[in-house]
Motif scaffolding. Structure first.
Motif, PDB file in Angstrom:
ATOM      1  N   GLU A   1       0.676  -1.276   0.114  1.00  0.00           N
ATOM      2  CA  GLU A   1      -0.077   0.126  -0.065  1.00  0.00           C
ATOM      3  C   GLU A   1       0.926   1.271   0.084  1.00  0.00           C
ATOM      4  O   GLU A   1       0.537   2.418  -0.878  1.00  0.00           O
ATOM      5  CB  GLU A   1      -1.020   0.122   1.049  1.00  0.00           C
ATOM      6  CG  GLU A   1      -2.130  -1.066   1.123  1.00  0.00           C
ATOM      7  CD  GLU A   1      -3.126  -0.611   1.930  1.00  0.00           C
ATOM      8  OE1 GLU A   1      -4.518  -0.542   1.569  1.00  0.00           O
ATOM      9  OE2 GLU A   1      -2.970   0.028   3.123  1.00  0.00           O
TER      10      GLU A   1
ATOM     11  N   GLU B   1      -8.124  -4.007  -6.214  1.00  0.00           N
ATOM     12  CA  GLU B   1      -7.989  -2.839  -5.479  1.00  0.00           C
ATOM     13  C   GLU B   1      -6.811  -1.918  -6.204  1.00  0.00           C
ATOM     14  O   GLU B   1      -7.039  -0.817  -6.108  1.00  0.00           O
ATOM     15  CB  GLU B   1      -7.899  -3.251  -4.262  1.00  0.00           C
ATOM     16  CG  GLU B   1      -8.144  -1.895  -2.910  1.00  0.00           C
ATOM     17  CD  GLU B   1      -8.145  -2.497  -1.576  1.00  0.00           C
ATOM     18  OE1 GLU B   1      -6.986  -2.653  -1.213  1.00  0.00           O
ATOM     19  OE2 GLU B   1      -8.968  -2.929  -1.220  1.00  0.00           O
ATOM     20  N   GLU B   2      -5.719  -2.618  -6.242  1.00  0.00           N
ATOM     21  CA  GLU B   2      -4.695  -1.855  -6.674  1.00  0.00           C
ATOM     22  C   GLU B   2      -4.819  -1.039  -8.033  1.00  0.00           C
ATOM     23  O   GLU B   2      -4.671  -0.105  -8.377  1.00  0.00           O
ATOM     24  CB  GLU B   2      -3.358  -2.729  -6.951  1.00  0.00           C
ATOM     25  CG  GLU B   2      -2.082  -2.165  -7.255  1.00  0.00           C
ATOM     26  CD  GLU B   2      -0.939  -3.112  -7.399  1.00  0.00           C
ATOM     27  OE1 GLU B   2      -0.328  -2.785  -6.452  1.00  0.00           O
ATOM     28  OE2 GLU B   2      -0.917  -3.980  -8.092  1.00  0.00           O
TER      29      GLU B   2
ATOM     30  N   ARG C   1      -5.362  11.008  -4.730  1.00  0.00           N
ATOM     31  CA  ARG C   1      -6.157  10.051  -3.981  1.00  0.00           C
ATOM     32  C   ARG C   1      -5.044   9.578  -2.950  1.00  0.00           C
ATOM     33  O   ARG C   1      -4.003   9.506  -2.934  1.00  0.00           O
ATOM     34  CB  ARG C   1      -6.274   8.564  -4.938  1.00  0.00           C
ATOM     35  CG  ARG C   1      -6.811   9.107  -6.118  1.00  0.00           C
ATOM     36  CD  ARG C   1      -7.147   7.872  -7.242  1.00  0.00           C
ATOM     37  NE  ARG C   1      -7.808   7.885  -8.385  1.00  0.00           N
ATOM     38  CZ  ARG C   1      -7.911   7.317  -9.512  1.00  0.00           C
ATOM     39  NH1 ARG C   1      -7.475   6.222  -9.423  1.00  0.00           N
ATOM     40  NH2 ARG C   1      -8.393   7.847 -10.736  1.00  0.00           N
TER      41      ARG C   1
ATOM     42  N   PHE D   1     -15.522   4.171  -4.677  1.00  0.00           N
ATOM     43  CA  PHE D   1     -14.111   3.279  -4.654  1.00  0.00           C
ATOM     44  C   PHE D   1     -14.756   1.880  -4.990  1.00  0.00           C
ATOM     45  O   PHE D   1     -14.291   1.034  -5.691  1.00  0.00           O
ATOM     46  CB  PHE D   1     -13.146   3.339  -3.728  1.00  0.00           C
ATOM     47  CG  PHE D   1     -11.848   2.575  -4.193  1.00  0.00           C
ATOM     48  CD1 PHE D   1     -10.934   2.927  -4.799  1.00  0.00           C
ATOM     49  CD2 PHE D   1     -11.828   1.239  -3.809  1.00  0.00           C
ATOM     50  CE1 PHE D   1      -9.575   2.377  -5.005  1.00  0.00           C
ATOM     51  CE2 PHE D   1     -10.570   0.533  -3.989  1.00  0.00           C
ATOM     52  CZ  PHE D   1      -9.592   1.064  -4.531  1.00  0.00           C
TER      53      PHE D   1
ATOM     54  N   LYS E   1     -14.797  -1.154  -7.739  1.00  0.00           N
ATOM     55  CA  LYS E   1     -14.148  -2.322  -7.542  1.00  0.00           C
ATOM     56  C   LYS E   1     -15.109  -3.760  -7.658  1.00  0.00           C
ATOM     57  O   LYS E   1     -14.862  -4.467  -8.253  1.00  0.00           O
ATOM     58  CB  LYS E   1     -13.540  -2.423  -6.128  1.00  0.00           C
ATOM     59  CG  LYS E   1     -12.736  -3.755  -5.678  1.00  0.00           C
ATOM     60  CD  LYS E   1     -12.441  -3.625  -4.270  1.00  0.00           C
ATOM     61  CE  LYS E   1     -11.682  -5.143  -3.774  1.00  0.00           C
ATOM     62  NZ  LYS E   1     -11.362  -4.927  -2.508  1.00  0.00           N
TER      63      LYS E   1
ATOM     64  N   LYS F   1      -9.913   4.029  -0.396  1.00  0.00           N
ATOM     65  CA  LYS F   1     -10.131   2.587  -0.759  1.00  0.00           C
ATOM     66  C   LYS F   1     -11.457   2.195  -0.092  1.00  0.00           C
ATOM     67  O   LYS F   1     -12.171   1.071  -0.272  1.00  0.00           O
ATOM     68  CB  LYS F   1      -9.138   1.677  -0.335  1.00  0.00           C
ATOM     69  CG  LYS F   1      -7.836   1.913  -1.355  1.00  0.00           C
ATOM     70  CD  LYS F   1      -6.901   0.875  -0.825  1.00  0.00           C
ATOM     71  CE  LYS F   1      -5.603   0.813  -1.870  1.00  0.00           C
ATOM     72  NZ  LYS F   1      -4.433  -0.018  -1.673  1.00  0.00           N
TER      73      LYS F   1
ATOM     74  N   PHE G   1      -7.182   1.837  -7.571  1.00  0.00           N
ATOM     75  CA  PHE G   1      -6.600   2.866  -6.819  1.00  0.00           C
ATOM     76  C   PHE G   1      -5.551   3.517  -7.697  1.00  0.00           C
ATOM     77  O   PHE G   1      -5.626   4.844  -7.646  1.00  0.00           O
ATOM     78  CB  PHE G   1      -5.934   2.470  -5.675  1.00  0.00           C
ATOM     79  CG  PHE G   1      -5.122   3.501  -4.854  1.00  0.00           C
ATOM     80  CD1 PHE G   1      -5.751   4.283  -4.098  1.00  0.00           C
ATOM     81  CD2 PHE G   1      -3.704   3.558  -4.715  1.00  0.00           C
ATOM     82  CE1 PHE G   1      -5.379   5.386  -3.168  1.00  0.00           C
ATOM     83  CE2 PHE G   1      -3.066   4.403  -3.950  1.00  0.00           C
ATOM     84  CZ  PHE G   1      -3.713   5.358  -3.190  1.00  0.00           C
TER      85      PHE G   1
ATOM     86  N   LEU H   1      -4.780   6.458   0.540  1.00  0.00           N
ATOM     87  CA  LEU H   1      -5.395   5.168   1.213  1.00  0.00           C
ATOM     88  C   LEU H   1      -6.761   5.211   1.549  1.00  0.00           C
ATOM     89  O   LEU H   1      -7.384   4.011   1.493  1.00  0.00           O
ATOM     90  CB  LEU H   1      -4.333   4.583   1.864  1.00  0.00           C
ATOM     91  CG  LEU H   1      -3.194   4.222   1.395  1.00  0.00           C
ATOM     92  CD1 LEU H   1      -2.119   3.750   2.290  1.00  0.00           C
ATOM     93  CD2 LEU H   1      -2.901   3.345  -0.152  1.00  0.00           C
TER      94      LEU H   1
ATOM     95  N   GLN I   1       1.831   1.728  -3.462  1.00  0.00           N
ATOM     96  CA  GLN I   1       0.885   2.327  -4.419  1.00  0.00           C
ATOM     97  C   GLN I   1       0.974   3.581  -4.197  1.00  0.00           C
ATOM     98  O   GLN I   1       0.707   4.404  -5.437  1.00  0.00           O
ATOM     99  CB  GLN I   1      -0.522   1.314  -3.935  1.00  0.00           C
ATOM    100  CG  GLN I   1      -0.305  -0.048  -4.358  1.00  0.00           C
ATOM    101  CD  GLN I   1      -1.660  -0.649  -3.771  1.00  0.00           C
ATOM    102  OE1 GLN I   1      -2.342  -0.065  -3.203  1.00  0.00           O
ATOM    103  NE2 GLN I   1      -1.681  -1.829  -4.004  1.00  0.00           N
TER     104      GLN I   1
END
Length: 268
Positions: A187, A212-213, A243, A253, A257, A248, A216, A245, A190
């Motif tokens: 994370e 999810e990655e 953005r 979001f 997803k 998420k 994001f 974390l 990212q």
């Protein structure tokens, strides 16, 4: 969110000269006397300064596709273009970052970053300037003289990214670069990559199996299915470019997803 490019967004995108285009690419391997179609009629594009992810399960041909784009594998049919020019093989216009760190253990951090620049026979002054700049960009200036064995996994991948960016490629290709990292470091990386992209404006094409990655990081996501590998869906990620974390956890979001997950499950 299938085919979510709305009319205005699609029109704006098509006004741009794509930085990268993959046109009708297919790949057939011969295995034990049999033909296996790994990729079938792949079409995609990457605009200047855009971050795009290709998402799909293991075995859908993501890495094969990225290797074709990098020029490491030749397609059976179709072509790859950078700035409108067909690419015949590997080139400095496409930088590559792999899941494994691929650093030279006998070289320091600074020497690893400088490696490709020395091969290109740049002047010592320009090499030093670029190395200094990208060490600062990835936050590793004080580790310039350290060796890979002295670095954490996340730091090693930062060096690999800095080495690729130091050559100032037109497109940065990333093959699941954070797949070997633990969840917390992943994370952090990212967030780092997103901030790096916003700072350098590099066009990035990244493959991942982590939905999810992809949501994001990306502005658009191509969903791939297997047997044969093909693009099933193109999705625009309608989230703010800035953005963190915590995003998420937002309903917006999670909705994107969820729709990508459903698209991957629907292998029709």
């Amino acid at each position: 969110m299938q085919n979510t490019l709305n009319t205005s967004t699609a029109f704006q995108n098509r006004l741009l000269q794509p930085k990268l285009e993959v046109q009708s690419v297919s790949k057939i391997f011969q295995t034990k006397g049999k033909s296996v179609t790994a990729l079938q009629n792949i079409n995609l594009y990457l605009n200047p300064r855009e971050f795009v992810c290709i998402a799909g399960a293991s075995g859908c041909g993501k890495s094969t596709l990225l290797n074709i784009i990098a020029g490491l594998v030749q397609p059976t049919s179709g072509q790859v273009l950078v700035d409108g020019q067909i690419v015949p093989g590997p080139g400095a216009d496409r930088g590559m970052v792999f899941q494994s760190y691929t650093l030279y253990p006998w070289l320091s951090v600074a020497e690893n970053i400088a490696f490709g620049l020395r091969l290109r026979k740049l002047s010592r002054e320009e090499i030093n300037q670029r190395v200094s700049y990208y060490l600062d960009v990835v936050g590793l200036t004080r580790f310039a003289k350290a060796f890979p064995k002295q670095l954490s996994g996340g730091m090693k991948q930062r060096v690999a990214i800095a080495r690729a960016l130091a050559n100032e490629p037109e497109v940065l290709l990333m093959d699941e670069p954070f797949g070997a990292l633990d969840a917390q470091t992943k994370e952090q990386m990212q967030q780092f990559l997103l901030e790096l992209w916003q700072q350098t404006h590099t066009s990035i094409l990244m493959i991942t199996h982590d939905i999810e990655e992809a949501v994001f990081l990306a502005q658009r996501i191509y969903v791939m299915h297997a047997h044969p590998g093909r693009i099933k869906q193109e999705t625009t990620v309608d989230l703010p470019p800035q953005r963190d974390l915590d995003m998420k956890l937002t309903s917006e979001f999670l909705q994107i997803k969820r729709e990508i997950v459903h698209a991957l499950r629907d292998n029709a």
